[in-house]
Scaffold this active site. Structure first.
Site, PDB file in Angstrom:
ATOM      1  N   ASP A  18       0.762  -1.168  -0.150  1.00 23.26           N
ATOM      2  CA  ASP A  18       0.081  -0.088   0.161  1.00 23.26           C
ATOM      3  C   ASP A  18       0.986   1.278  -0.022  1.00 23.26           C
ATOM      4  O   ASP A  18       2.207   1.116   0.403  1.00 23.26           O
ATOM      5  CB  ASP A  18      -0.862  -0.252   1.226  1.00 23.26           C
ATOM      6  N   ASP A  20       0.043   5.314   0.769  1.00 22.34           N
ATOM      7  CA  ASP A  20      -0.289   6.198   1.865  1.00 22.34           C
ATOM      8  C   ASP A  20      -0.345   5.610   3.058  1.00 22.34           C
ATOM      9  O   ASP A  20      -1.364   4.790   3.307  1.00 22.34           O
ATOM     10  CB  ASP A  20      -1.606   7.126   1.393  1.00 22.34           C
TER      11      ASP A  20
END
Length: 338
Positions: A18, A20
């Site tokens: 992932d 952010d």
């Protein structure tokens, strides 16, 4: 939570990161993240940068990663916008109009698969695709409401209710989807991004992974997406999830491993039974005693919390209390925010 004496970079053939909350916060670098990605590459892992954020296209993501010190190529980037556009291309005839609620990057992905992005319900779109963008406001949502009431198919790129930031969690696409859900009294027809399987499946296919490790900072998207996709996961505590969230995680949101940061998570052992700490149940609460690292204390507490009566129920909300027995335990709980 599983244990291993080997680094995770040696156990899995691919890492699906992932962005952010794992590699950066908004556009600020997260310490140890570039080194973690570099360690994964050095160990021979295939790399995927997988994001629910539908506002940025692959070249923009690569440029942003470069600014925070992470080397990436465009073919390693998999976004919810890409997966949403691919889904619409499967369902709609070529040239069909699609109303865009979101950024220009989402519109460009739709155009790239042979569909016609529009911004007005007067174009009689066959579908509405909704993704996060800072500029989304009443006018875009109103156009979507008109199109959906006229029978358009509703595809949401993701349902993250918040996005991480240096100022704390801020409203995400899920909050904007909730506006239309309230106004229309209906749910989207399809949600593409994590935790739903579509984005995970697209990531595994694109990266060519046989045994992927999903790396994320959110329980309800990254970790739940790994569970739904049948993959192991590493939770890093650099984004949204904190210690209390982890202890309250339901069975569909529990990570395989947990680490303070990306580098240590990929290169250091994950003890199955952390040494130095003892956790006992006190009714529906927990008591921590002993000494050691705060991360090992959290691992021990999570294992004990998830073994409490009712922990596998949908209504599980975590232990009623976590108490310290001794100064070292008190210091560990304070550092964990418990």
């Amino acid at each position: 939570m599983r244990g291993t004496d080997q680094p995770l970079s040696a156990l899995y053939d691919a890492a699906l990161f992932d962005l952010d909350g794992v590699l950066y916060l908004q556009e600020d670098p997260i310490p140890q993240a570039p080194e973690g990605v570099a360690a994964a590459r050095a160990a021979g892992m295939r790399i995927g940068f997988v994001t629910n954020n539908a506002s940025r296209r692959a070249p923009t993501v690569v440029a942003l990663l470069g600014r925070v010190g992470v080397k990436a190529s465009e073919d390693e980037v998999v976004t919810a916008a890409q997966a949403s556009a691919a889904l619409l291309a499967e369902e709609l005839p070529a040239g069909a109009s699609v109303l865009i609620v979101g950024a220009q990057g989402l519109a460009d992905e739709v155009a790239d698969v042979g569909l016609r992005p529009v911004r007005s319900a007067d174009e009689k779109p066959a579908a509405v695709v909704q993704g996060f963008a800072k500029e989304v406001g009443w006018e875009q949502l109103a156009e979507a409401a008109v199109a959906l009431r006229a029978g358009a198919r509703w595809v949401a790129t993701n349902r993250d209710y918040t996005i991480p930031s240096t100022r704390g969690p801020l409203p995400g696409n899920g909050s904007l989807v909730a506006v239309l859900t309230t106004a229309l009294r209906r749910e989207p027809d399809v949600i593409v991004g994590k935790p739903h399987p579509r984005l995970h499946q697209e990531s595994v296919r694109r990266i060519g992974a046989d045994r992927p490790l999903v790396v994320g900072d959110r329980l309800d998207t990254d970790i739940a997406g790994a569970v739904n996709g049948g993959a192991d996961s590493l939770l890093v505590l650099t984004g949204v999830t904190d210690a209390s969230d982890l202890l309250a995680a339901g069975p569909g949101e529990r990570p395989t491993y947990v680490a303070a940061d990306l580098l240590s998570g990929l290169t250091e052992p994950h003890p199955a039974v952390p040494t130095g700490w003892d956790v006992t149940a006190d009714g529906s609460g927990l008591v921590l005693a002993g000494a050691g690292s705060s991360l090992d204390a959290l691992r021990a507490l999570a294992a004990a919390a998830w073994a409490l009566p009712g922990a596998d129920d949908d209504s599980w909300a975590g232990p009623s209390a976590v108490r310290a027995d001794g100064a070292a335990a008190r210091e560990a709980l304070d550092s964990l925010g418990l």
